[in-house]
Design an enzyme around this catalytic site. Structure first.
Site, PDB file in Angstrom:
ATOM      1  N   HIS A  44       0.857  -1.189   0.000  1.00  0.00           N
ATOM      2  CA  HIS A  44       0.000   0.000   0.000  1.00  0.00           C
ATOM      3  C   HIS A  44       0.892   1.238   0.000  1.00  0.00           C
ATOM      4  O   HIS A  44       2.009   1.219   0.542  1.00  0.00           O
ATOM      5  CB  HIS A  44      -0.894   0.016   1.234  1.00  0.00           C
ATOM      6  CG  HIS A  44      -1.961  -1.026   1.218  1.00  0.00           C
ATOM      7  ND1 HIS A  44      -3.048  -0.966   2.056  1.00  0.00           N
ATOM      8  CD2 HIS A  44      -2.134  -2.150   0.464  1.00  0.00           C
ATOM      9  CE1 HIS A  44      -3.831  -2.003   1.828  1.00  0.00           C
ATOM     10  NE2 HIS A  44      -3.295  -2.738   0.869  1.00  0.00           N
TER      11      HIS A  44
ATOM     12  N   GLU B  92       0.859   3.922   1.684  1.00  0.00           N
ATOM     13  CA  GLU B  92       1.287   4.375   3.012  1.00  0.00           C
ATOM     14  C   GLU B  92       2.494   3.586   3.501  1.00  0.00           C
ATOM     15  O   GLU B  92       3.483   4.154   3.964  1.00  0.00           O
ATOM     16  CB  GLU B  92       0.163   4.219   4.055  1.00  0.00           C
ATOM     17  CG  GLU B  92      -1.083   4.972   3.756  1.00  0.00           C
ATOM     18  CD  GLU B  92      -2.140   4.100   3.088  1.00  0.00           C
ATOM     19  OE1 GLU B  92      -1.839   3.466   2.039  1.00  0.00           O
ATOM     20  OE2 GLU B  92      -3.266   4.066   3.591  1.00  0.00           O
TER      21      GLU B  92
ATOM     22  N   CYS C 260      -6.337   1.869   5.716  1.00  0.00           N
ATOM     23  CA  CYS C 260      -6.977   0.617   6.113  1.00  0.00           C
ATOM     24  C   CYS C 260      -6.454   0.222   7.500  1.00  0.00           C
ATOM     25  O   CYS C 260      -5.498   0.829   8.009  1.00  0.00           O
ATOM     26  CB  CYS C 260      -6.674  -0.463   5.075  1.00  0.00           C
ATOM     27  SG  CYS C 260      -4.960  -1.061   5.104  1.00  0.00           S
TER      28      CYS C 260
ATOM     29  N   CYS D 113      -2.608  -0.425   7.533  1.00  0.00           N
ATOM     30  CA  CYS D 113      -1.804   0.792   7.463  1.00  0.00           C
ATOM     31  C   CYS D 113      -1.932   1.621   8.739  1.00  0.00           C
ATOM     32  O   CYS D 113      -0.949   2.204   9.198  1.00  0.00           O
ATOM     33  CB  CYS D 113      -2.187   1.603   6.232  1.00  0.00           C
ATOM     34  SG  CYS D 113      -1.706   0.778   4.693  1.00  0.00           S
TER      35      CYS D 113
END
Length: 143
Positions: free
Chosen positions: A47, A49, A77, A80
């Site tokens: 991801h 992040e 999410c 993260c």
């Protein structure tokens, strides 16, 4: 946030869900930026992040990003959000809210959990329309 949006657009152009992230150091300088690379890297944890946080930690030579800020185009999410807590970020600024997959303002609300290690300041809805439009456009094209 504009740089995070640029990273999201770049991710979309590479067939990734358009999410972009930027980490700023205490002085406001960019430490790292990334877009989603889940498909490219064959890695469900790639991801934006996490990629940006890892790169920023490398740049600082520290596992903690105390006094740093994360700008991300979509509400993080739960995975993260957990990482954000471990990296000890000062602030998280995100664009679009994610009622289905979010872990900050929706879902498990990781930072509000009693066992949360660190609770950053959270600001949601920054450039929300632009971030939401990118996501809508991407998913409409898939249908």
């Amino acid at each position: 946030m504009e740089i995070a949006l640029q990273q999201a657009r770049l991710a979309a152009s590479n067939g990734e869900v358009p999410v972009g992230a930027v980490v700023l150091g205490p002085d406001g300088q960019i430490l790292a930026m990334a877009g989603n690379r889940v498909e490219r890297d064959h890695d469900a944890s790639a991801h934006a992040e996490l990629l940006a946080l890892r790169a920023a930690a490398q740049a600082r030579g520290s596992a903690r990003l105390v006094s740093c800020d994360l700008f991300v185009t979509l509400e993080p999410c739960p995975m993260c959000a957990g990482a954000i807590s471990h990296f000890r970020l000062r602030r998280v600024i995100f664009g679009a809210y994610d009622p289905k997959g979010g872990g900050v303002e929706h879902g498990p609300r990781v930072f509000a959990a009693p066992g949360c290690l660190h609770r950053p300041e959270v600001v949601g809805g920054v450039r929300e329309q632009a971030a939401s439009a990118l996501l809508r456009s991407f998913f409409q094209a898939l249908r």
